[in-house]
Write a protein that holds these residues in place. Structure first.
Motif, mmCIF file in Angstrom:
data_model
loop_
_atom_site.group_PDB
_atom_site.id
_atom_site.type_symbol
_atom_site.label_atom_id
_atom_site.label_comp_id
_atom_site.label_asym_id
_atom_site.label_seq_id
_atom_site.Cartn_x
_atom_site.Cartn_y
_atom_site.Cartn_z
ATOM 1 N N ILE A 166 0.877 -1.169 0.000
ATOM 2 C CA ILE A 166 0.000 0.000 0.000
ATOM 3 C C ILE A 166 0.913 1.218 0.000
ATOM 4 C CG2 ILE A 166 -1.737 1.314 1.270
ATOM 5 C CD1 ILE A 166 -2.797 -1.297 2.372
ATOM 6 N N ASN A 167 0.838 2.013 -1.061
ATOM 7 C CA ASN A 167 1.770 3.119 -1.253
ATOM 8 C C ASN A 167 1.263 4.456 -0.735
ATOM 9 O OD1 ASN A 167 3.690 1.463 -2.575
ATOM 10 N ND2 ASN A 167 2.494 1.577 -4.458
ATOM 11 N N SER A 168 -0.049 4.606 -0.637
ATOM 12 C CA SER A 168 -0.596 5.889 -0.205
ATOM 13 C C SER A 168 -2.040 5.693 0.250
ATOM 14 C CB SER A 168 -0.546 6.904 -1.358
ATOM 15 O OG SER A 168 -0.942 8.186 -0.943
ATOM 16 N N LEU A 180 -7.028 3.735 -1.183
ATOM 17 C CA LEU A 180 -5.713 3.122 -1.123
ATOM 18 C C LEU A 180 -5.083 3.061 -2.508
ATOM 19 C CD1 LEU A 180 -7.115 2.215 1.525
ATOM 20 C CD2 LEU A 180 -6.032 -0.016 1.234
ATOM 21 N N ALA A 181 -3.870 3.575 -2.650
ATOM 22 C CA ALA A 181 -3.080 3.406 -3.865
ATOM 23 C C ALA A 181 -2.171 2.204 -3.616
ATOM 24 C CB ALA A 181 -2.247 4.655 -4.152
ATOM 25 N N ALA A 212 -0.254 2.116 -8.577
ATOM 26 C CA ALA A 212 -0.611 3.450 -8.079
ATOM 27 C C ALA A 212 0.393 3.822 -6.993
ATOM 28 C CB ALA A 212 -2.024 3.446 -7.523
ATOM 29 N N THR A 213 1.000 4.975 -7.109
ATOM 30 C CA THR A 213 2.075 5.334 -6.190
ATOM 31 C C THR A 213 1.711 6.412 -5.180
ATOM 32 O OG1 THR A 213 2.929 6.921 -7.804
ATOM 33 C CG2 THR A 213 3.859 4.693 -7.856
ATOM 34 N N LYS A 214 0.759 7.289 -5.521
ATOM 35 C CA LYS A 214 0.489 8.400 -4.611
ATOM 36 C C LYS A 214 -0.923 8.917 -4.796
ATOM 37 C CE LYS A 214 1.802 11.448 -1.508
ATOM 38 N NZ LYS A 214 2.142 11.036 -0.133
ATOM 39 N N THR A 224 -4.035 9.994 -8.443
ATOM 40 C CA THR A 224 -3.068 8.908 -8.441
ATOM 41 C C THR A 224 -1.975 9.239 -9.426
ATOM 42 O OG1 THR A 224 -4.390 7.766 -10.089
ATOM 43 C CG2 THR A 224 -4.735 7.137 -7.800
ATOM 44 N N SER A 225 -0.770 9.489 -8.923
ATOM 45 C CA SER A 225 0.324 9.819 -9.815
ATOM 46 C C SER A 225 1.059 8.551 -10.214
ATOM 47 C CB SER A 225 1.301 10.775 -9.115
ATOM 48 O OG SER A 225 1.841 10.169 -7.965
#
Length: 267
Positions: A166-168, A180-181, A212-214, A224-225
Motif C-alpha cells: 500500500i503506497n498511499s 488506497l493506492a 498506483a504510487t500516490k 493517483t500519480s
C-alpha cells in the motif's frame, strides 16, 4: 531538501532554496505544517525525521533532527503531533510530540503485524490509517489505529490481506471511506468502507493498468500519480459496486500536484 518556486503555469518551476541533512541520506517524505506561527518542513529520511524552518524558503534552517529505529517512509502532522510510518519492526507507527519543534519527543509507538515496513500514514479525526509493504503470508497491510490519546495508541482493526504494497492512503472528512493506492495487479485503487474501525470492508476497486504510487488528498479530490489518471472520489461507490467504470472528461487541466494526468470521474 529542495524548495521550488511555483509559477502560475507550473511549467517552469525554479529552485529557490535547499537544505542538506547531515550524512549520506535520502529524503523520503515531506509534510508542511505551521507551529506557533512558524512554517516547518517535516522531512522523513533514511535516518529519522528532520524538522526544518522554511519561513524563509531561500534560506531554510535545521530546527532539530529525531533519530528513529529505521527510515521514515511517510510523515503527517496534525496540530502539534507528528505521525511517522517507519521501517522499524517494533514501531511501524511512531508518534512524536512536536509542540516544541526544537525538541521533538516520543509520545508512543505501535507494532503492526509482521515485519513488513510501514509505508504510508494518514490521520483523520482520532484515527490513523497505516499502509504497509507486503510481507509474511497471512499478514495484513492496512491498519486502523486509535490515536485519540497520542501517548496511548491502540490498534482498532485491519483489512484482509491484499498481498500487495500500500503506497498511499487518503480518508474522507467523514472518516467513512479510505482510498488506497496499491501495487496490486488489477486493483491499484481500492476504496474501503471504514465506518466500522474494527472491521473495514472493501467498497470498490479500480484497475488503473499500472501501480498506483500516490494519492493527493487536497481539495476533496484524489490524484493517483504514476498512472496518468485522475478520478473524482468525493462520493465513494456503494459496497455492492465492485467494478466502477472510468469515464474520461474533456478539456482537463493539469493538476497542481500531478503532472500529465488524464481526468475523469467514477461512475
Amino acid at each position: 531538501v529542495q524548495l521550488a518556486d511555483a509559477p502560475a503555469t507550473w511549467q517552469l518551476p525554479s529552485s529557490i532554496g535547499s537544505f542538506n541533512v547531515t550524512g549520506n541520506v535520502s529524503g523520503l517524505a515531506v509534510y508542511m505544517a505551521t507551529i506557533s506561527s512558524v512554517n516547518y518542513a517535516f522531512v522523513g529520511y533514511s535516518g529519522g525525521l528532520a524538522i526544518i524552518n522554511v519561513s524563509n524558503p531561500a534560506s531554510p534552517t535545521l530546527t532539530s533532527a529525531y533519530t528513529t529505529q529505521g527510515q521514515v517512509n511517510d510523515v503527517m502532522v496534525v496540530g502539534t503531533t507528528a505521525y511517522l510510518a517507519t521501517v522499524s519492526n517494533t514501531a511501524e507507527l511512531t508518534i512524536l510530540n512536536v509542540a516544541n519543534p526544537a525538541a521533538p519527543a516520543t509520545a508512543d509507538t505501535l507494532n503492526l503485524g509482521d515485519t513488513g515496513d510501514a509505508n504510508t500514514v494518514f490521520v483523520q479525526g482520532t484515527f490513523a490509517y497505516v499502509g504497509k509493504i507486503a510481507a509474511g503470508v497471512g499478514s495484513n497491510e492496512f491498519y486502523i489505529v486509535n490515536v485519540a490519546t497520542p501517548t496511548n495508541i491502540t490498534q482498532s482493526g485491519a483489512f484482509t490481506r491484499l498481498n500487495a504494497d500500500i503506497n498511499s492512503i487518503c480518508v474522507n472528512a467523514a472518516g467513512t471511506a479510505a482510498y488506497l493506492a496499491t501495487a496490486q495487479a488489477s486493483n491499484q485503487l481500492r476504496i474501503l468502507n471504514v465506518t466500522s474501525k474494527t472491521a473495514p470492508t472493501s467498497s470498490a476497486t479500480v484497475n488503473l493498468g499500472a501501480t498506483a504510487t500516490k494519492l493527493d488528498c487536497s481539495s476533496g479530490t484524489n490524484c493517483t500519480s504514476g498512472t496518468l489518471r485522475k478520478a473524482s472520489l468525493l462520493k465513494p461507490a456503494p459496497p455492492a459496486q465492485t467494478k466502477p467504470t472510468f469515464k474520461p472528461r474533456k478539456n482537463c487541466t493539469r493538476s497542481a500536484q500531478c503532472a500529465h494526468i488524464f481526468c475523469g470521474t467514477l461512475k
